[in-house]
Scaffold this motif. Sequence first.
Motif, PDB file in Angstrom:
ATOM      1  N   SER A 431     -12.497 -15.395  -6.464  1.00 37.54           N
ATOM      2  CA  SER A 431     -12.951 -14.976  -7.781  1.00 37.54           C
ATOM      3  C   SER A 431     -14.283 -15.651  -8.103  1.00 37.54           C
ATOM      4  O   SER A 431     -14.482 -16.839  -7.801  1.00 37.54           O
ATOM      5  CB  SER A 431     -11.924 -15.326  -8.850  1.00 37.54           C
ATOM      6  N   VAL A 432     -15.196 -14.911  -8.762  1.00 39.24           N
ATOM      7  CA  VAL A 432     -16.513 -15.435  -9.155  1.00 39.24           C
ATOM      8  C   VAL A 432     -16.415 -15.905 -10.595  1.00 39.24           C
ATOM      9  O   VAL A 432     -16.132 -15.106 -11.508  1.00 39.24           O
ATOM     10  CB  VAL A 432     -17.610 -14.373  -9.000  1.00 39.24           C
ATOM     11  N   VAL A 433     -16.631 -17.189 -10.822  1.00 38.75           N
ATOM     12  CA  VAL A 433     -16.562 -17.795 -12.143  1.00 38.75           C
ATOM     13  C   VAL A 433     -17.992 -18.097 -12.581  1.00 38.75           C
ATOM     14  O   VAL A 433     -18.712 -18.848 -11.905  1.00 38.75           O
ATOM     15  CB  VAL A 433     -15.704 -19.076 -12.131  1.00 38.75           C
ATOM     16  N   GLU A 434     -18.421 -17.526 -13.719  1.00 36.81           N
ATOM     17  CA  GLU A 434     -19.784 -17.723 -14.224  1.00 36.81           C
ATOM     18  C   GLU A 434     -19.700 -18.385 -15.584  1.00 36.81           C
ATOM     19  O   GLU A 434     -19.087 -17.851 -16.520  1.00 36.81           O
ATOM     20  CB  GLU A 434     -20.523 -16.390 -14.320  1.00 36.81           C
ATOM     21  N   ILE A 435     -20.309 -19.563 -15.687  1.00 38.44           N
ATOM     22  CA  ILE A 435     -20.298 -20.333 -16.933  1.00 38.44           C
ATOM     23  C   ILE A 435     -21.747 -20.678 -17.259  1.00 38.44           C
ATOM     24  O   ILE A 435     -22.366 -21.519 -16.584  1.00 38.44           O
ATOM     25  CB  ILE A 435     -19.455 -21.615 -16.810  1.00 38.44           C
ATOM     26  N   ALA A 436     -22.322 -20.026 -18.270  1.00 39.23           N
ATOM     27  CA  ALA A 436     -23.688 -20.318 -18.745  1.00 39.23           C
ATOM     28  C   ALA A 436     -24.690 -20.294 -17.592  1.00 39.23           C
ATOM     29  O   ALA A 436     -25.358 -21.285 -17.291  1.00 39.23           O
ATOM     30  CB  ALA A 436     -23.734 -21.651 -19.473  1.00 39.23           C
ATOM     31  N   SER A 437     -24.749 -19.164 -16.901  1.00 38.93           N
ATOM     32  CA  SER A 437     -25.678 -18.893 -15.790  1.00 38.93           C
ATOM     33  C   SER A 437     -25.394 -19.734 -14.547  1.00 38.93           C
ATOM     34  O   SER A 437     -26.192 -19.727 -13.613  1.00 38.93           O
ATOM     35  CB  SER A 437     -27.134 -19.096 -16.219  1.00 38.93           C
ATOM     36  N   LEU A 438     -24.304 -20.495 -14.492  1.00 43.77           N
ATOM     37  CA  LEU A 438     -23.889 -21.221 -13.299  1.00 43.77           C
ATOM     38  C   LEU A 438     -22.739 -20.458 -12.656  1.00 43.77           C
ATOM     39  O   LEU A 438     -21.716 -20.199 -13.314  1.00 43.77           O
ATOM     40  CB  LEU A 438     -23.454 -22.651 -13.637  1.00 43.77           C
ATOM     41  N   ARG A 439     -22.893 -20.123 -11.397  1.00 46.48           N
ATOM     42  CA  ARG A 439     -21.893 -19.308 -10.714  1.00 46.48           C
ATOM     43  C   ARG A 439     -21.153 -20.136  -9.684  1.00 46.48           C
ATOM     44  O   ARG A 439     -21.761 -20.917  -8.947  1.00 46.48           O
ATOM     45  CB  ARG A 439     -22.553 -18.102 -10.032  1.00 46.48           C
TER      46      ARG A 439
END
Length: 462
Positions: A431-439
């Motif tokens: 799964s790809v987790v993206e938090i505030a432009s951090l992947r």
Amino acid sequence: MDKDSQGLLDSSLMASGTASRSEDEESLAGQKRASSQALGTIPKRRSSSRFIKRKKFDDELVESSLAKSSTRAKGASGVEPGRCSGSEPSSSEKKKVSKTPSTPVPPSPAPAPGLTKRVKKSKQPLQVTKDLGRWKPADDLLLINAVLQTNDLTSVHLGVKFSCRFTLREVQERWYALLYDPVISKLACQAMRQLHPEAVAAIQSKALFSKAEEQLLSKVGSTSQPTLETFQDLLHRHPDAFYLARTAKALQAHWQLMKQYYLLEDQTVQPLPKGDQVLNFSDAEDLIDDSKLKDMRDEVLEHELTVADRRQKREIRQLEQELHKWQVLVDSITGMSSPDFDNQTLAVLRGRMVRYLMRSREITLGRATKDNQIDVDLSLEGPAWKISRKQGVIKLKNNGDFFIANEGRRPIYIDGRPVLCGSKWRLSNNSVVEIASLRFVFLINQDLIALIRAEAAKITPQ
């Protein structure tokens, strides 16, 4: 009528005379040309006798162009008509006649170059002698005084400090030049006479001590305490033995130097101990008894060291107590990274720069500060000023499923789907987790999760 006839007769006679004279001159010129062509003295085309023609310089080109223009102007204006009608040959004809091989002319010696060479030769030694090289007038005076004192060029080379460093051979050559070369000696004397009296006095004060002077100084006892009056009295008693520039202070300084090197008459040099056992510094240090040395205790320093030791032990104890809380390991990702999973890693949150190893059932995500310590510090991956201090929590349930809960202000994107604040979402493998432009990529250890699910299945039927 008679007068008019007489004038006409005179004019006709003059015209006939001039015509006959011009015809005679033309015949003579034609005979001369024929004779010269027969002899071959006048070439048909003017050429240079040199094998290599050099290019003319700019000034020569200007002069030749001016000369050509002047000759053309003279020929056009006819200022010199006498050359056309006169019986004397022209200058060019004279040069052509003079160049005939029948009358060879020996080359006359040119006195001008010889004179210039003689003048240069006469000036050359003066230029050489004017350039005295590295030897200054002060060096010459030092050399002369030192040689007169010691009569030894080797001692002079070792003991005198010149303006620059000379070799023994250079000192010898300079001394012989001052003795036997009249030009160099004359110039050196003139230069030394021009020295300032203070410079001369300073140079004379540096003169070496002769053997007679040192012999008189060595008679002063080493155990005595001589004063300046003692050395002044020594100067008065032996005025011929000492150099004229010696002072009582200079004698005292040299006597102290002789005493330091055991050169006085009542001093003897102690011989070295016989045998191979020569005492050196390390041997002497080993012989020192440390127990006899005074031990100066510094109570303030000891107190500071004790306090620092207690502080360090307290920090170590706190780290040991917090060791079980460290459930996440952070590794840097390189080109040849180690395997993602081991026997204790449940899952991996893999980023571009670092990877976070999940080794407990629950971890917190966010931005670490001094007051807030979390498990996964996302600032290690990149800019995290938009991330909350506690952004989310990842939990592993008993059935082997991973869920992420958003507890921050900004949404968390899972495979492009936003997870708002206060909501949860199930995480699957890759799964790809993206938090505030951090992947990040969430990777699950399938083998370990399968074991956990098997154990959970065994427990539930009981």
